[in-house]
Design a protein around this motif. Structure first.
Motif, PDB file in Angstrom:
ATOM      1  N   ASN A  80       0.853  -1.201   0.000  1.00  0.00           N
ATOM      2  CA  ASN A  80       0.000   0.000   0.000  1.00  0.00           C
ATOM      3  C   ASN A  80       0.887   1.250   0.000  1.00  0.00           C
ATOM      4  OD1 ASN A  80      -2.828  -1.270   0.713  1.00  0.00           O
ATOM      5  ND2 ASN A  80      -1.317  -2.210   2.062  1.00  0.00           N
ATOM      6  N   ILE A  81       0.796   1.996  -1.087  1.00  0.00           N
ATOM      7  CA  ILE A  81       1.658   3.182  -1.228  1.00  0.00           C
ATOM      8  C   ILE A  81       0.880   4.292  -1.918  1.00  0.00           C
ATOM      9  CG2 ILE A  81       3.572   4.066  -2.651  1.00  0.00           C
ATOM     10  CD1 ILE A  81       5.190   1.596  -1.875  1.00  0.00           C
ATOM     11  N   GLN A  82       1.005   5.532  -1.403  1.00  0.00           N
ATOM     12  CA  GLN A  82       0.437   6.694  -2.087  1.00  0.00           C
ATOM     13  C   GLN A  82       1.576   7.506  -2.687  1.00  0.00           C
ATOM     14  OE1 GLN A  82      -1.869   8.089   1.307  1.00  0.00           O
ATOM     15  NE2 GLN A  82      -3.731   7.879   0.093  1.00  0.00           N
ATOM     16  N   ILE A  83       1.342   8.002  -3.908  1.00  0.00           N
ATOM     17  CA  ILE A  83       2.342   8.836  -4.582  1.00  0.00           C
ATOM     18  C   ILE A  83       1.709  10.193  -4.864  1.00  0.00           C
ATOM     19  CG2 ILE A  83       3.711   9.119  -6.680  1.00  0.00           C
ATOM     20  CD1 ILE A  83       4.111   6.118  -6.728  1.00  0.00           C
ATOM     21  N   ASN A 110      -3.131   5.681  11.252  1.00  0.00           N
ATOM     22  CA  ASN A 110      -3.752   6.944  11.691  1.00  0.00           C
ATOM     23  C   ASN A 110      -3.545   8.106  10.720  1.00  0.00           C
ATOM     24  OD1 ASN A 110      -5.031   6.129  14.079  1.00  0.00           O
ATOM     25  ND2 ASN A 110      -3.036   6.098  15.118  1.00  0.00           N
ATOM     26  N   GLN A 111      -3.357   7.797   9.453  1.00  0.00           N
ATOM     27  CA  GLN A 111      -3.284   8.824   8.421  1.00  0.00           C
ATOM     28  C   GLN A 111      -4.531   8.697   7.556  1.00  0.00           C
ATOM     29  OE1 GLN A 111      -1.070  11.051   8.454  1.00  0.00           O
ATOM     30  NE2 GLN A 111       0.701  10.187   9.522  1.00  0.00           N
ATOM     31  N   ASP A 112      -4.962   9.823   6.986  1.00  0.00           N
ATOM     32  CA  ASP A 112      -6.173   9.784   6.157  1.00  0.00           C
ATOM     33  C   ASP A 112      -6.211  11.026   5.274  1.00  0.00           C
ATOM     34  OD1 ASP A 112      -8.582   9.186   5.079  1.00  0.00           O
ATOM     35  OD2 ASP A 112      -9.748   9.398   6.925  1.00  0.00           O
ATOM     36  N   ILE A 113      -6.177  10.832   3.972  1.00  0.00           N
ATOM     37  CA  ILE A 113      -6.386  11.972   3.082  1.00  0.00           C
ATOM     38  C   ILE A 113      -7.880  12.049   2.812  1.00  0.00           C
ATOM     39  CG2 ILE A 113      -6.008  12.934   0.790  1.00  0.00           C
ATOM     40  CD1 ILE A 113      -3.308  11.718   0.719  1.00  0.00           C
ATOM     41  N   LYS A 114      -8.501  13.116   3.275  1.00  0.00           N
ATOM     42  CA  LYS A 114      -9.953  13.275   3.083  1.00  0.00           C
ATOM     43  C   LYS A 114     -10.205  14.420   2.124  1.00  0.00           C
ATOM     44  CE  LYS A 114     -12.642  11.231   6.682  1.00  0.00           C
ATOM     45  NZ  LYS A 114     -12.181  11.123   8.055  1.00  0.00           N
ATOM     46  N   TRP A 115     -10.867  14.156   0.998  1.00  0.00           N
ATOM     47  CA  TRP A 115     -11.228  15.190   0.035  1.00  0.00           C
ATOM     48  C   TRP A 115     -12.675  15.587   0.252  1.00  0.00           C
ATOM     49  CZ3 TRP A 115      -7.182  16.904  -2.728  1.00  0.00           C
ATOM     50  CH2 TRP A 115      -6.107  16.031  -2.961  1.00  0.00           C
ATOM     51  N   THR A 116     -12.981  16.855   0.023  1.00  0.00           N
ATOM     52  CA  THR A 116     -14.378  17.281   0.006  1.00  0.00           C
ATOM     53  C   THR A 116     -14.870  17.117  -1.433  1.00  0.00           C
ATOM     54  OG1 THR A 116     -13.898  18.909   1.702  1.00  0.00           O
ATOM     55  CG2 THR A 116     -15.949  19.203   0.465  1.00  0.00           C
TER      56      THR A 116
END
Ligand code: 5GP
Ligand code: ZN
Length: 133
Positions: A80-83, A110-116
């Protein structure tokens, strides 16, 4: 580019923790990591961001990212990797030497990228495309 911290890292004038290097690219740990092995991949030549980098150097960056993610997968079992590449101050770019973040992710980090999101903006899509023609 004299005061660019990433140019200084490439020249060895600033300490870095190198993950990978070739003739065109350099990869090293982010000094403020989001996760273990949070890595920055940069071209050795100074470009500000996605808008001024040449296609060729962009290809070199892509190849290096593929090598590093393959290595993390094979040696560390990462799956699992985000670029991410922030380009422009309003797109949260802080260091103006183009870089890609390779961010390993795992359950419970405990990380989370949340978009509106705005599903209702679908009604504008045709007009948006017209501007490109
Ligand atoms: P940006 O916000 O521009 O996408 O990301 C810049 C990144 O560079 C940040 O995550 C920050 O922690 C990292 N950074 C800033 N200065 C240094 C440094 O001197 N060394 C290293 N290794 N990373 C740095
Ligand atoms: Zn630079």
């Amino acid at each position: 580019m004299d005061d660019c911290i990433f140019c200084k890292i490439v020249k060895g004038e600033l300490k870095s923790w190198k993950v990978y290097e070739d003739d065109f690219t350099y990869a090293f740990f982010d000094i403020n990591p989001i996760s273990e092995y949070h890595t920055l991949v940069i071209p050795k030549k100074h470009y500000e961001n996605i808008f001024d980098i040449t296609e060729n150097d962009f290809l070199h960056l892509s190849k290096t990212m593929k090598k590093i993610t393959n290595m993390y997968n094979k040696k560390l079992g990462m799956k699992n990797i985000q670029i991410i590449c922030n380009s422009g101050s309003e797109a949260q770019q802080d260091v103006f030497h183009i870089h890609f973040h390779i961010i390993p992710r795992h359950k419970g980090d405990n990380q989370d990228i949340k978009w509106t999101t705005h599903k209702e903006w679908q009604e504008n899509f045709d007009k948006l495309l017209e501007k490109l023609s």
